[in-house]
Motif scaffolding. Structure first.
Motif, PDB file in Angstrom:
ATOM      1  N   ARG A  51      67.050 -12.017   6.134  1.00  0.00           N
ATOM      2  CA  ARG A  51      65.871 -12.484   6.839  1.00  0.00           C
ATOM      3  C   ARG A  51      65.630 -11.681   8.115  1.00  0.00           C
ATOM      4  O   ARG A  51      64.491 -11.341   8.464  1.00  0.00           O
ATOM      5  CB  ARG A  51      66.006 -13.963   7.189  1.00  0.00           C
ATOM      6  N   GLU A  66      60.946 -17.278  -3.542  1.00  0.00           N
ATOM      7  CA  GLU A  66      59.758 -17.187  -2.706  1.00  0.00           C
ATOM      8  C   GLU A  66      59.535 -15.706  -2.399  1.00  0.00           C
ATOM      9  O   GLU A  66      60.487 -14.915  -2.383  1.00  0.00           O
ATOM     10  CB  GLU A  66      59.952 -17.989  -1.419  1.00  0.00           C
ATOM     11  N   PRO A  67      58.275 -15.273  -2.164  1.00  0.00           N
ATOM     12  CA  PRO A  67      57.984 -13.838  -1.990  1.00  0.00           C
ATOM     13  C   PRO A  67      58.868 -13.132  -0.971  1.00  0.00           C
ATOM     14  O   PRO A  67      59.301 -11.998  -1.198  1.00  0.00           O
ATOM     15  CB  PRO A  67      56.512 -13.835  -1.553  1.00  0.00           C
ATOM     16  N   GLN A  68      59.174 -13.781   0.143  1.00  0.00           N
ATOM     17  CA  GLN A  68      59.947 -13.120   1.195  1.00  0.00           C
ATOM     18  C   GLN A  68      61.431 -12.990   0.859  1.00  0.00           C
ATOM     19  O   GLN A  68      62.179 -12.339   1.591  1.00  0.00           O
ATOM     20  CB  GLN A  68      59.769 -13.842   2.541  1.00  0.00           C
ATOM     21  N   TRP A  69      61.876 -13.575  -0.273  1.00  0.00           N
ATOM     22  CA  TRP A  69      63.292 -13.539  -0.647  1.00  0.00           C
ATOM     23  C   TRP A  69      63.543 -12.745  -1.933  1.00  0.00           C
ATOM     24  O   TRP A  69      64.658 -12.765  -2.464  1.00  0.00           O
ATOM     25  CB  TRP A  69      63.817 -14.964  -0.822  1.00  0.00           C
ATOM     26  N   LYS A  70      62.562 -12.021  -2.417  1.00  0.00           N
ATOM     27  CA  LYS A  70      62.700 -11.357  -3.721  1.00  0.00           C
ATOM     28  C   LYS A  70      63.859 -10.372  -3.789  1.00  0.00           C
ATOM     29  O   LYS A  70      64.479 -10.203  -4.832  1.00  0.00           O
ATOM     30  CB  LYS A  70      61.398 -10.661  -4.098  1.00  0.00           C
ATOM     31  N   ASN A 111      64.254  -8.059   7.144  1.00  0.00           N
ATOM     32  CA  ASN A 111      63.071  -7.926   6.264  1.00  0.00           C
ATOM     33  C   ASN A 111      61.880  -8.681   6.820  1.00  0.00           C
ATOM     34  O   ASN A 111      61.987  -9.537   7.630  1.00  0.00           O
ATOM     35  CB  ASN A 111      63.405  -8.446   4.859  1.00  0.00           C
TER      36      ASN A 111
END
Length: 199
Positions: free
Chosen positions: A196, A74-78, A199
Motif C-alpha cells: 500500500r 479490489e483494483p488497488q490490490w491487484k 503503490n
C-alpha cells in the motif's frame, strides 16, 4: 466491513496483547488484517455457498465466492498476491467449512438455513504490540473462540463442543492456529502495508 466490524474485532482482541500493555497500545497507531468467512447452507433447496473476504485497515482487499471459485481483488490490490493461489486456498477453506456445517447439522438435527461465520486476524501497532483473534459462530450464536493464552478452543455454545473436539483431535492443530495468527497473519499484514505504501 464498516466501523462496526473493526469495533467487534478490537473487542475480540481484548486480553491477547503481547509485547506491551493495553494502555500503551491505545495511544499507538495500529494496522489490522481481518478475514471473514461466511458459509450459508439450506438443504431444503440444495443451496450452499462460501465467501471469504480480507480487510486491511477496514478496507477490503479481496472477495472470494464459491460460485465463481475466484478471489477477486479490489483494483488497488491487484499486484499484491498470486490470486490463482489465493482462489485455490479459499476453495479448500470452503470445503472444510461446509464439512463443519454438515457435522453441526447432523449433531443438532437442524435442517433449515444455517450461517456459519468465522472472523480471524491480527493487529500490529507501531509500538510493536501484536494482537490476534479467531472466533466462529453459527446462526448468530458464538460457538468457539481460540484462546491465545492456553492455545485451545474455548467453547461458547454447546454446538461449539463438537467443533472443539474435531479441531483439537490433531494435537498439532492448536499450534498451527497460533503460528498462523502470530506469524503468517502478521507477515501478510506487513506485506500489505508495504504494498500500500509503495503503490
Amino acid at each position: 466491513m464498516g466501523p462496526l466490524g473493526t469495533v467487534i474485532f478490537l473487542l475480540l482482541l481484548s486480553g491477547t496483547t503481547m509485547s506491551t500493555t493495553p494502555e500503551e497500545s491505545l495511544f499507538s497507531p495500529c494496522d489490522s488484517l481481518i478475514y471473514e468467512d461466511t458459509t450459508v447452507t439450506n438443504p431444503m433447496v440444495g443451496y450452499q455457498s462460501f465467501k471469504n473476504e480480507a480487510f486491511f485497515n477496514n478496507k477490503r482487499v479481496y472477495k472470494y465466492n464459491s460460485g465463481t471459485e475466484k478471489a477477486r481483488p479490489e483494483p488497488q490490490w491487484k499486484g499484491v498476491e498470486n490470486w490463482n493461489q489465493i482462489s485455490q486456498d479459499q476453495k479448500e477453506r470452503g470445503i472444510f467449512a461446509l464439512k463443519n456445517v454438515e457435522q453441526i447439522r447432523n449433531a443438532s438435527g437442524d435442517r433449515g438455513i444455517y450461517i456459519f461465520k468465522g472472523i480471524f486476524g491480527c493487529q500490529v501497532c507501531d509500538d510493536n504490540a501484536v494482537r490476534v483473534a479467531w472466533i466462529q459462530s453459527g446462526n448468530g450464536r458464538k460457538l468457539v473462540r481460540f484462546n491465545t493464552t492456553t492455545e485451545v478452543w474455548d467453547v461458547l455454545n454447546p454446538q461449539g463442543e463438537m467443533l472443539k473436539k474435531n479441531w483439537e483431535a490433531d494435537p498439532t492443530a492448536p499450534g498451527r492456529v497460533m503460528s498462523y495468527l502470530k506469524e503468517d497473519c502478521t507477515e501478510k499484514l506487513h506485506k500489505y502495508k508495504n504494498y500500500r505504501n509503495t503503490n
